[in-house]
Design a protein around this motif. Sequence first.
Motif, PDB file in Angstrom:
ATOM      1  N   GLU A 138       0.824  -1.206   0.000  1.00 48.22           N
ATOM      2  CA  GLU A 138       0.000   0.000   0.000  1.00 48.22           C
ATOM      3  C   GLU A 138       0.860   1.260   0.000  1.00 48.22           C
ATOM      4  OE1 GLU A 138      -2.764   2.000   3.348  1.00 48.22           O
ATOM      5  OE2 GLU A 138      -3.513   0.079   2.595  1.00 48.22           O
ATOM      6  N   HIS A 139       1.926   1.275   0.803  1.00 43.99           N
ATOM      7  CA  HIS A 139       2.787   2.461   0.861  1.00 43.99           C
ATOM      8  C   HIS A 139       3.665   2.593  -0.385  1.00 43.99           C
ATOM      9  CE1 HIS A 139       1.703   3.792   4.883  1.00 43.99           C
ATOM     10  NE2 HIS A 139       1.747   2.536   5.279  1.00 43.99           N
ATOM     11  N   ALA A 140       3.969   1.472  -1.026  1.00 47.17           N
ATOM     12  CA  ALA A 140       4.782   1.519  -2.253  1.00 47.17           C
ATOM     13  C   ALA A 140       3.962   1.976  -3.449  1.00 47.17           C
ATOM     14  CB  ALA A 140       5.394   0.148  -2.531  1.00 47.17           C
ATOM     15  N   ASP A 141       2.679   1.611  -3.462  1.00 49.73           N
ATOM     16  CA  ASP A 141       1.823   1.994  -4.592  1.00 49.73           C
ATOM     17  C   ASP A 141       1.696   3.514  -4.676  1.00 49.73           C
ATOM     18  OD1 ASP A 141       1.418  -0.617  -5.246  1.00 49.73           O
ATOM     19  OD2 ASP A 141      -0.595  -0.767  -4.382  1.00 49.73           O
ATOM     20  N   GLY A 142       1.759   4.007  -5.868  1.00 47.08           N
ATOM     21  CA  GLY A 142       1.650   5.444  -6.084  1.00 47.08           C
ATOM     22  C   GLY A 142       2.985   6.155  -6.140  1.00 47.08           C
ATOM     23  N   LEU A 143       4.056   5.478  -5.685  1.00 46.10           N
ATOM     24  CA  LEU A 143       5.392   6.061  -5.809  1.00 46.10           C
ATOM     25  C   LEU A 143       5.942   5.763  -7.205  1.00 46.10           C
ATOM     26  CD1 LEU A 143       6.952   5.093  -2.340  1.00 46.10           C
ATOM     27  CD2 LEU A 143       5.923   7.279  -3.010  1.00 46.10           C
ATOM     28  N   ASP A 144       6.864   6.579  -7.658  1.00 46.91           N
ATOM     29  CA  ASP A 144       7.460   6.378  -8.977  1.00 46.91           C
ATOM     30  C   ASP A 144       8.294   5.096  -9.007  1.00 46.91           C
ATOM     31  OD1 ASP A 144       6.339   8.734  -9.860  1.00 46.91           O
ATOM     32  OD2 ASP A 144       8.133   9.930  -9.414  1.00 46.91           O
ATOM     33  N   ASP A 145       8.514   4.593 -10.208  1.00 41.95           N
ATOM     34  CA  ASP A 145       9.261   3.353 -10.372  1.00 41.95           C
ATOM     35  C   ASP A 145      10.687   3.442  -9.837  1.00 41.95           C
ATOM     36  OD1 ASP A 145       7.037   2.296 -11.557  1.00 41.95           O
ATOM     37  OD2 ASP A 145       7.764   2.519 -13.620  1.00 41.95           O
ATOM     38  N   ASP A 146      11.254   4.637  -9.836  1.00 46.76           N
ATOM     39  CA  ASP A 146      12.625   4.796  -9.350  1.00 46.76           C
ATOM     40  C   ASP A 146      12.661   5.228  -7.878  1.00 46.76           C
ATOM     41  OD1 ASP A 146      11.649   7.336  -9.663  1.00 46.76           O
ATOM     42  OD2 ASP A 146      13.391   8.114 -10.774  1.00 46.76           O
ATOM     43  N   ALA A 147      11.518   5.186  -7.201  1.00 46.09           N
ATOM     44  CA  ALA A 147      11.434   5.612  -5.809  1.00 46.09           C
ATOM     45  C   ALA A 147      11.914   4.503  -4.864  1.00 46.09           C
ATOM     46  CB  ALA A 147      10.006   6.005  -5.460  1.00 46.09           C
ATOM     47  N   THR A 148      12.305   4.941  -3.648  1.00 46.09           N
ATOM     48  CA  THR A 148      12.722   4.023  -2.593  1.00 46.09           C
ATOM     49  C   THR A 148      11.834   4.220  -1.378  1.00 46.09           C
ATOM     50  OG1 THR A 148      15.047   3.971  -3.316  1.00 46.09           O
ATOM     51  CG2 THR A 148      14.603   3.381  -1.014  1.00 46.09           C
ATOM     52  N   LEU A 149      11.202   3.147  -0.950  1.00 45.40           N
ATOM     53  CA  LEU A 149      10.403   3.155   0.266  1.00 45.40           C
ATOM     54  C   LEU A 149      11.210   2.501   1.381  1.00 45.40           C
ATOM     55  CD1 LEU A 149       7.678   3.463   1.835  1.00 45.40           C
ATOM     56  CD2 LEU A 149       7.114   1.160   1.004  1.00 45.40           C
ATOM     57  N   VAL A 150      11.402   3.223   2.487  1.00 47.81           N
ATOM     58  CA  VAL A 150      12.077   2.656   3.661  1.00 47.81           C
ATOM     59  C   VAL A 150      11.033   2.391   4.731  1.00 47.81           C
ATOM     60  CG1 VAL A 150      13.720   3.090   5.527  1.00 47.81           C
ATOM     61  CG2 VAL A 150      14.323   3.657   3.166  1.00 47.81           C
ATOM     62  N   VAL A 151      10.981   1.135   5.178  1.00 47.97           N
ATOM     63  CA  VAL A 151      10.014   0.671   6.165  1.00 47.97           C
ATOM     64  C   VAL A 151      10.774   0.284   7.426  1.00 47.97           C
ATOM     65  CG1 VAL A 151       8.299  -1.102   6.695  1.00 47.97           C
ATOM     66  CG2 VAL A 151       8.480  -0.196   4.355  1.00 47.97           C
ATOM     67  N   VAL A 152      10.446   0.899   8.558  1.00 49.32           N
ATOM     68  CA  VAL A 152      11.127   0.594   9.819  1.00 49.32           C
ATOM     69  C   VAL A 152      10.193  -0.283  10.655  1.00 49.32           C
ATOM     70  CG1 VAL A 152      12.311   1.515  11.831  1.00 49.32           C
ATOM     71  CG2 VAL A 152      12.304   2.816   9.680  1.00 49.32           C
ATOM     72  N   SER A 153      10.690  -1.465  10.999  1.00 48.28           N
ATOM     73  CA  SER A 153       9.838  -2.422  11.686  1.00 48.28           C
ATOM     74  C   SER A 153      10.683  -3.245  12.669  1.00 48.28           C
ATOM     75  CB  SER A 153       9.107  -3.294  10.653  1.00 48.28           C
ATOM     76  OG  SER A 153       8.170  -4.147  11.262  1.00 48.28           O
ATOM     77  N   HIS A 154      10.390  -4.534  12.778  1.00 45.71           N
ATOM     78  CA  HIS A 154      10.920  -5.384  13.841  1.00 45.71           C
ATOM     79  C   HIS A 154      11.421  -6.703  13.264  1.00 45.71           C
ATOM     80  CE1 HIS A 154       8.792  -2.646  16.685  1.00 45.71           C
ATOM     81  NE2 HIS A 154       7.960  -2.556  15.659  1.00 45.71           N
ATOM     82  N   GLY A 155      12.240  -7.400  14.034  1.00 50.28           N
ATOM     83  CA  GLY A 155      12.938  -8.568  13.511  1.00 50.28           C
ATOM     84  C   GLY A 155      12.047  -9.644  12.936  1.00 50.28           C
ATOM     85  N   ALA A 156      11.142 -10.203  13.754  1.00 51.86           N
ATOM     86  CA  ALA A 156      10.279 -11.274  13.250  1.00 51.86           C
ATOM     87  C   ALA A 156       9.361 -10.763  12.155  1.00 51.86           C
ATOM     88  CB  ALA A 156       9.465 -11.867  14.400  1.00 51.86           C
ATOM     89  N   ALA A 157       8.821  -9.568  12.334  1.00 52.89           N
ATOM     90  CA  ALA A 157       7.898  -9.019  11.342  1.00 52.89           C
ATOM     91  C   ALA A 157       8.572  -8.837   9.991  1.00 52.89           C
ATOM     92  CB  ALA A 157       7.337  -7.689  11.842  1.00 52.89           C
ATOM     93  N   ILE A 158       9.824  -8.398   9.993  1.00 59.72           N
ATOM     94  CA  ILE A 158      10.535  -8.194   8.726  1.00 59.72           C
ATOM     95  C   ILE A 158      10.814  -9.526   8.046  1.00 59.72           C
ATOM     96  CG2 ILE A 158      12.726  -7.460   7.713  1.00 59.72           C
ATOM     97  CD1 ILE A 158      12.691  -5.103   9.674  1.00 59.72           C
ATOM     98  N   SER A 159      11.271 -10.519   8.802  1.00 59.53           N
ATOM     99  CA  SER A 159      11.531 -11.834   8.200  1.00 59.53           C
ATOM    100  C   SER A 159      10.269 -12.396   7.553  1.00 59.53           C
ATOM    101  CB  SER A 159      12.050 -12.807   9.261  1.00 59.53           C
ATOM    102  OG  SER A 159      13.325 -12.429   9.709  1.00 59.53           O
ATOM    103  N   LEU A 160       9.133 -12.254   8.232  1.00 65.96           N
ATOM    104  CA  LEU A 160       7.877 -12.767   7.694  1.00 65.96           C
ATOM    105  C   LEU A 160       7.411 -11.942   6.501  1.00 65.96           C
ATOM    106  CD1 LEU A 160       6.207 -13.529  11.124  1.00 65.96           C
ATOM    107  CD2 LEU A 160       6.989 -15.221   9.449  1.00 65.96           C
ATOM    108  N   ALA A 161       7.655 -10.629   6.532  1.00 65.36           N
ATOM    109  CA  ALA A 161       7.292  -9.779   5.394  1.00 65.36           C
ATOM    110  C   ALA A 161       8.088 -10.154   4.152  1.00 65.36           C
ATOM    111  CB  ALA A 161       7.534  -8.316   5.742  1.00 65.36           C
TER     112      ALA A 161
END
Length: 229
Positions: A138-161
């Motif tokens: 959802e947060h990536a949608d709407g950004l340009d193709d050359d854009a970078t989305l940085v998501v700050v989260s947690h260890g288990a959540a990131i591995s599962l994502a």
Amino acid sequence: MTAGTVVLLRHARTAYNASLRLQGQIDIPLDDVGRWQATEGAGALASSHRATAIVTSDLGRAVETAKAYAEALGGAPVRTDVRLRERGFGTWEGLSAEELRERWPEEYAAWRRGAEPVSAGAESKAAVGARMAEAVAEHADGLDDDATLVVVSHGAAISLAVTAMLGLDPASWRGLAGMHNVHWSHLHRAGEGAVPAWRLVAHNVGAGYPLDQWQAGPDWNLEPGPKSA
């Protein structure tokens, strides 16, 4: 359109990390080493990935880490999203491995092998992977193709994502090593119609310190001072 690059960054150290307690969704701040890690890691991440957008879990340790990275970019805005929280571990949260092993020996051993801690009321791995992947998309949608989305989260959540984003089953696939504090995974959008839609470029990347120094903090190399009389 959607962002071409997604970086998932784990938060810096807390007192629970230092004492090896299961944090889950308990909301505690960074400790002194964690604040140093957040600053050092932010500079390292900013040198290789300059975010078009930053979004973070609403838990304090992630927000503090996200703000350190935003400051390294000159004050970029930070948004929060509750879907980026750590996996909930129910009644196990706040406990050490020794305490878990003593109170739930069979279930703890099964969890270490990859089973779900059902009696604890933990959130399932599939549910975490789904909410994380949904939030990232959802947060990536709407950004340009050359854009970078940085998501700050947690260890288990990131591995599962990451597992979910690679088209694998978060409930059963355990092929990713856990991430250190203020380390990140880097995914790049695959070509149109490709399966899976994302490709893992790098995993568990950090500021370049040896791990023992990173965990010890800024005073790792200080010699003990003279003892007082």
